[in-house]
Structures are given as structure tokens and as C-alpha cells.
Scaffold this active site. Sequence first.
Site, short mmCIF file in Angstrom:
data_model
loop_
_atom_site.label_atom_id
_atom_site.label_comp_id
_atom_site.label_asym_id
_atom_site.label_seq_id
_atom_site.Cartn_x
_atom_site.Cartn_y
_atom_site.Cartn_z
CG ASP A 47 0.00 3.89 12.48
OD1 ASP A 47 0.22 3.50 11.48
OD2 ASP A 47 -0.08 5.44 12.81
CD GLU A 224 6.09 5.14 7.81
OE1 GLU A 224 6.70 6.07 7.90
OE2 GLU A 224 4.86 4.95 7.55
#
Length: 482
Positions: A47, A224
Site C-alpha cells: 500500500d 478500495e
Amino acid sequence: MRPSRGKAVLLVLATLLTVTANLLSPGAAHASPAVQYTNPLAAQRADPHIFRHTDGYYYFTATVPEYDRIVLRRATTVQGLATAPESVIWRRHTTGEMGAHIWAPEIHFINGRWYVYFAAGRADDVWRIRMYVLENAAANPLTGTWTERGRITTPWDTFSLDATTFVTGGVRYLLWAQQEPGIATNSNLYLARMGANPWTITGPTTRLTIPTLAWETRGYKVAEGPAVLQRNGRLFLTYSASATDANYCVGLLTASSSADPLLASSWTKSQSPVFASNAATSQYGPGHNSFTTSEDGQSDLLVYHDRNYRDISGDPLNDPNRRTRVQKVYWRADGTPDFGIPVADGVTPVRLMAYDTPGSAVRHWNFRARIEADVTPLADSQFRIVGGLAGGGTVSLESANYPGYYLRHRNHEAWVERRDGSALFSSDASFVRRGGLVGSGTVSFESVNFPGYYVRHRAGQVWVERDDGAAVFRGSASFVLE
């Protein structure tokens, strides 16, 4: 002496013609210069978020596999982040909120202060994931004190994560993923205006998209990890979909920058993923990206994580080996981004743009090398400049989407073919990189086994032919690396 009126007019016309000629000269329409980085940038960092600040530093934070802390490093170059010292700026609580699953930190500089957005569960309920904010007033966020500003309140007290922020039309927005009551998905994407401070929202919340397509719902129904890139009068919103294994991929929403982003109808969803696993380059599950720019400010960079193997034993969340990677974003003639494929580990590829035919690139088609504009797929026109197969300071041009295949000459024709291990192939596929035959800002590639012969284009195809000294040859044998 003052020139006569007629001479003055002629002088103005001559100046205009010179300016016009410069604008239309070969090479004038070329896109941003090449950037070359070495992947992966950081092991066991998922991420990833890289923020380029006005102080000359890149700031890098990411999820660590222990899910227990927030880390930060900085460097003056993107590649420098690979070896920059890493500091722990915050650790999870031992009880209560922010006590588990510390995920997806992002660092932003807003109104003269640093903010980190992140997701966290509770120590006593690890899947009660919500969004939180840290604040730091120091000029250097590796110093100073990080203050907890608490939870971001949204319309529902449900699973929520991956907050990010951007400004368009002079308005700052918060963008995030959340599970909405009454919708049978794991997470959808939502947008709202920021309030009086960067940890509150105000006004209506808009649901931008629900995962419904096959590639968005493999394993889990997920949208997401949103990120926004603003270019060419449009907002490009990337997001990640499906389970966090090899099915993970990147989707795209697009809106006009003049439209109201809070109207769901302003956004158009691409019907296929724009970035996905690639077996040829051994890159699997690319996603949860962010964007930054190159050191010269001329290239947009895609920052993302993936794994270099497909099969995972057990829960993907327990696999620590997502790595941070970076590669250049290219732009199509219609102003839309082309992310290509997740490139192989090692040095990132470049494109050979024809100096005398602006906008056209060397590409392979049925393995024959040719020159073409608006190449699709992009990776057909990407090559890694690697150490020459013949050694001795030479270089070879390895195909980005066919690793192990190299640009080589055969009967003076240029082909992209698999290395067969022979000395002849190694020589045919090795070149001396020269300053461009037309001069500054270009490169030319001279054959190792045919000195004086260069890679050049002619009649739409690519050849290796003798330099005859003519301007036409020299223009066709010079390239701009993009």
C-alpha cells in the site's frame, strides 16, 4: 539606424518563421524524457504512498507486514528511497481503538502541516476497521510530534479504510472505501468535501462506484485504495479490486475537471482493469497505488505493490512479500493514461521515439520491429536497456513484455527474438550506445558486429543499416528516449 517599415515587417516575419520552424522541427512534439528506476523499490512494503514535497524531498510510507506501526523515510530522489533510513513515527495502541491492523498510511501536507491518514482495528476487535488521522506541525515530519486527531466520522459506523485527499476546483475532498449497510459488497468508493480541518468531512457523501464487474469481484467484492491523477482537463481515479492475491488489479474512473465530482454521473468506469497481473514479467496482484512525479517534474509515476509469485500459501494477509514498485505513466494521444503492464524486476524500460517522426515509437509487431504512433499495447514499444549480450561496454534492448527477447538484426532487418545462447545472436543483439547522430538530446545505437551500421527506421520498419552521412539517415537513426 532605424529600419524602414518594409525591413521591420520582413524582420518580424523572419522571426515568426524561425519560431514556427522551431516548434515544428523534429523532436519538438516528443513527450516527457525517460526515467529509469530499479524495482522493487522496497521489500515487504505494501500500500505504498510517495509524496513529493516542495522542500525537495520525497516522503514514503507504506503498510508493514506486522501491521503494528507507521514508518516513514525520505530522500531527494525516488531511487534514494530504497536505501533511505526508515523511522517509526507511530505505534499501535495496546488497548482499544487503533490497536490492530494498522493499514495503508498516506502522508499529505495541508495548510502548512503534515497529516497521515491510516486505517486501524481495535485491540479487542481487530476487524472493526476505521479511518484515523495523525498531525505534525514540524517542517520535517521525521521530527516533531505526531498528534492523534482521532477517527474520521462518515455517515455509517462500518468497515472503512484507505482515506486519501485531493483538491480540484479550489475545493479539497476526502476519498475513501467503505462497506455501506444494505449493499452486499466488502467496500465501495465514497467522496465528500473536507470540513474545517483535514480530519472531518462536511456536506453530502457520494457513492462513486460499487464493485459489480467480474474482475472487481474475484474472491471478494472490493473497490478500495483510491488515488487521483489530474491531467488534460480530467480527473483519473484509480482504485483496486478483488482479493489481495493474484486477482488484485487496478480499475479506473474518469471525470471532467469541470464537472461536479460529487455527482456520481460525472464519473465513467472503465469496463476492464487498467493494470493487472502479468505472468510474462512474473508480477502478480498489482494494486493499491499512489502517484508522484519524477525528479525533473516531467513524468507521472505509478507507485504500487505486487508480488513476484502467483501462488500464496494460506491467507494473503499473512503473506509479507508485497513489494513497493514504481514505473512511468504514459499518455495516449487522446489525453488518457496508459499504465501498461507491471514491468519485470530490475531497471524500468524506456521507449525509443523517432526523432524525425514525433509521436512515433519503435515497437514489435509479429516480432518484426517497426515504427508506429499510439502503440497498443504500450508494452510492445517498451525496452529495457541492459548490459550488452556481447559484453565490453555494449548495451542490448530487451522487450518489456517478452523478457528474454531482444532487438537484433538479421539480414539488416530488426527483429525482436528470443535469445538462443549463440555468439551470433549475442553480437546481433548488442549495440554501442552513442550520442544521437543529429546531436544533443538524442541517442543512436551502432551495431557491434557491423561498425558504422545503426538502428534506423525506413518505410515504417526498423533496420540496421550503414550511415551514409545524409541528413535523412541521421534523422532516422536518432531517437529520443521516453
